[in-house]
Design a protein around this motif. Structure first.
Motif, PDB file in Angstrom:
ATOM      1  N   LEU A 148     -14.194 -24.545  14.182  1.00 20.70           N
ATOM      2  CA  LEU A 148     -14.720 -25.271  15.345  1.00 20.70           C
ATOM      3  C   LEU A 148     -15.025 -26.729  14.996  1.00 20.70           C
ATOM      4  O   LEU A 148     -14.689 -27.640  15.763  1.00 20.70           O
ATOM      5  N   VAL A 149     -15.627 -26.954  13.852  1.00 20.38           N
ATOM      6  CA  VAL A 149     -15.971 -28.323  13.453  1.00 20.38           C
ATOM      7  C   VAL A 149     -14.701 -29.143  13.223  1.00 20.38           C
ATOM      8  O   VAL A 149     -14.613 -30.295  13.663  1.00 20.38           O
ATOM      9  N   ARG A 150     -13.704 -28.561  12.556  1.00 20.98           N
ATOM     10  CA  ARG A 150     -12.445 -29.295  12.344  1.00 20.98           C
ATOM     11  C   ARG A 150     -11.816 -29.705  13.676  1.00 20.98           C
ATOM     12  O   ARG A 150     -11.333 -30.829  13.839  1.00 20.98           O
ATOM     13  N   LEU A 151     -11.809 -28.789  14.641  1.00 23.84           N
ATOM     14  CA  LEU A 151     -11.228 -29.099  15.954  1.00 23.84           C
ATOM     15  C   LEU A 151     -12.053 -30.154  16.690  1.00 23.84           C
ATOM     16  O   LEU A 151     -11.490 -31.044  17.346  1.00 23.84           O
ATOM     17  N   LEU A 152     -13.378 -30.068  16.594  1.00 21.68           N
ATOM     18  CA  LEU A 152     -14.247 -31.087  17.213  1.00 21.68           C
ATOM     19  C   LEU A 152     -13.950 -32.478  16.656  1.00 21.68           C
ATOM     20  O   LEU A 152     -13.861 -33.457  17.399  1.00 21.68           O
ATOM     21  N   LEU A 153     -13.790 -32.543  15.332  1.00 21.01           N
ATOM     22  CA  LEU A 153     -13.551 -33.840  14.698  1.00 21.01           C
ATOM     23  C   LEU A 153     -12.150 -34.374  14.999  1.00 21.01           C
ATOM     24  O   LEU A 153     -11.948 -35.587  14.988  1.00 21.01           O
ATOM     25  N   THR A 154     -11.218 -33.497  15.280  1.00 26.63           N
ATOM     26  CA  THR A 154      -9.895 -33.944  15.722  1.00 26.63           C
ATOM     27  C   THR A 154     -10.014 -34.631  17.080  1.00 26.63           C
ATOM     28  O   THR A 154      -9.401 -35.660  17.336  1.00 26.63           O
ATOM     29  N   ARG A 155     -10.848 -34.054  17.939  1.00 30.48           N
ATOM     30  CA  ARG A 155     -11.071 -34.640  19.275  1.00 30.48           C
ATOM     31  C   ARG A 155     -11.960 -35.883  19.216  1.00 30.48           C
ATOM     32  O   ARG A 155     -11.890 -36.735  20.076  1.00 30.48           O
ATOM     33  N   HIS A 156     -12.844 -35.950  18.221  1.00 30.81           N
ATOM     34  CA  HIS A 156     -13.831 -37.040  18.121  1.00 30.81           C
ATOM     35  C   HIS A 156     -13.859 -37.602  16.699  1.00 30.81           C
ATOM     36  O   HIS A 156     -14.843 -37.400  15.962  1.00 30.81           O
ATOM     37  N   PRO A 157     -12.828 -38.331  16.314  1.00 30.46           N
ATOM     38  CA  PRO A 157     -12.784 -38.865  14.943  1.00 30.46           C
ATOM     39  C   PRO A 157     -13.878 -39.897  14.668  1.00 30.46           C
ATOM     40  O   PRO A 157     -14.112 -40.240  13.510  1.00 30.46           O
ATOM     41  N   GLU A 158     -14.567 -40.363  15.704  1.00 26.96           N
ATOM     42  CA  GLU A 158     -15.657 -41.324  15.508  1.00 26.96           C
ATOM     43  C   GLU A 158     -16.915 -40.642  14.954  1.00 26.96           C
ATOM     44  O   GLU A 158     -17.837 -41.312  14.503  1.00 26.96           O
ATOM     45  N   TRP A 159     -16.958 -39.322  14.989  1.00 26.68           N
ATOM     46  CA  TRP A 159     -18.083 -38.591  14.430  1.00 26.68           C
ATOM     47  C   TRP A 159     -17.871 -38.438  12.932  1.00 26.68           C
ATOM     48  O   TRP A 159     -16.758 -38.237  12.459  1.00 26.68           O
ATOM     49  N   TYR A 160     -18.948 -38.498  12.176  1.00 32.02           N
ATOM     50  CA  TYR A 160     -18.884 -38.379  10.717  1.00 32.02           C
ATOM     51  C   TYR A 160     -19.270 -36.963  10.317  1.00 32.02           C
ATOM     52  O   TYR A 160     -20.319 -36.457  10.727  1.00 32.02           O
ATOM     53  N   LEU A 161     -18.428 -36.306   9.517  1.00 29.60           N
ATOM     54  CA  LEU A 161     -18.743 -34.988   8.997  1.00 29.60           C
ATOM     55  C   LEU A 161     -19.381 -35.137   7.636  1.00 29.60           C
ATOM     56  O   LEU A 161     -18.776 -35.692   6.717  1.00 29.60           O
ATOM     57  N   ASP A 218     -17.369 -25.504  25.028  1.00 24.88           N
ATOM     58  CA  ASP A 218     -18.811 -25.368  25.256  1.00 24.88           C
ATOM     59  C   ASP A 218     -19.596 -26.279  24.305  1.00 24.88           C
ATOM     60  O   ASP A 218     -20.532 -26.978  24.723  1.00 24.88           O
ATOM     61  N   ILE A 219     -19.219 -26.281  23.030  1.00 25.36           N
ATOM     62  CA  ILE A 219     -19.920 -27.124  22.052  1.00 25.36           C
ATOM     63  C   ILE A 219     -19.735 -28.594  22.392  1.00 25.36           C
ATOM     64  O   ILE A 219     -20.695 -29.375  22.391  1.00 25.36           O
ATOM     65  N   GLU A 220     -18.514 -28.992  22.697  1.00 21.70           N
ATOM     66  CA  GLU A 220     -18.231 -30.385  23.043  1.00 21.70           C
ATOM     67  C   GLU A 220     -19.035 -30.813  24.265  1.00 21.70           C
ATOM     68  O   GLU A 220     -19.632 -31.891  24.285  1.00 21.70           O
TER      69      GLU A 220
END
Length: 194
Positions: free
Chosen positions: A24-37, A180-182
């Motif tokens: 889920l986190v990998r997919l979120l970051l694909t959609r939002h590369p501006e977020w820092y993991l 849902d998370i997004e």
């Protein structure tokens, strides 16, 4: 105690082992590369294909314990015989620059974050059932039978704490859980500037 006013948003994603947090986190970051993991540190051995500094910082027990003593972790916990923790410096630097930071961490660590960052958005990922969680743990074929049994026992204890978190999302269908998370993250107060 830190508050996040005028800082980036700290987003904590947690849940039991095998529930799908990493996917889920990998997919979120694909959609939002501006977020820092935030990259966690651990004393466990790398799994096949994992890269030091990308998947985890792989440390010796001595190195990890030295960082604990130095106050270098936002949170840390011992899980299945290994230490896991979130190094403090990079997370605080990104938050101070106004960036949103995603932490994918173990439940005990996620509970600790509330003490240091009470304004963090904390999301708990639940399995559709314990049977499905067991199937997922077995299917990924990364752990021995003894470790799987330990993870399942720990999962029951962790799931019992899920109501302590701001949101609970059941990861039955990956795309639905992701949306849902997004939606939760994007709808939180003060997100627009981050």
């Amino acid at each position: 105690m830190r508050t996040l006013k005028n800082l980036g948003r700290l987003i904590v994603i947690t849940g039991p082992s095998g529930v799908g947090k990493g996917t889920l986190v990998r997919l979120l970051l694909t959609r939002h590369p501006e977020w820092y993991l935030s990259v966690s540190a651990t004393t466990r051995d790398p799994r096949r294909g994992e890269i030091d500094g990308k998947d985890y910082y792989f440390l010796t027990k001595t190195q990890f314990e030295s960082m604990i003593e130095g106050g270098d972790f936002l949170e840390w916990a011992e899980y299945a015989g290994n230490y896991y923790g979130t190094p403090r410096t990079q997370v605080e630097e990104h938050l101070n620059q106004g960036h949103s930071v995603v932490l994918e961490i173990e439940v005990l660590g996620a509970r600790q974050i509330k003490e240091t960052f009470p304004d963090a958005l904390r999301i708990f990922i639940l399995p559709p059932s314990m049977t499905e969680l067991e199937n997922r743990l077995r299917k990924r074929a990364k752990d021995s039978q003894a470790v799987i049994e330990l993870r399942l026992k720990r999962a029951e204890e962790e799931i019992a704490t899920s109501q302590e978190f701001d949101w609970q999302i059941v990861n039955e269908h990956l795309e639905t859980a992701l949306e849902d998370i997004e939606s939760i993250i994007l709808s939180t107060v003060d997100y627009q500037n981050h």
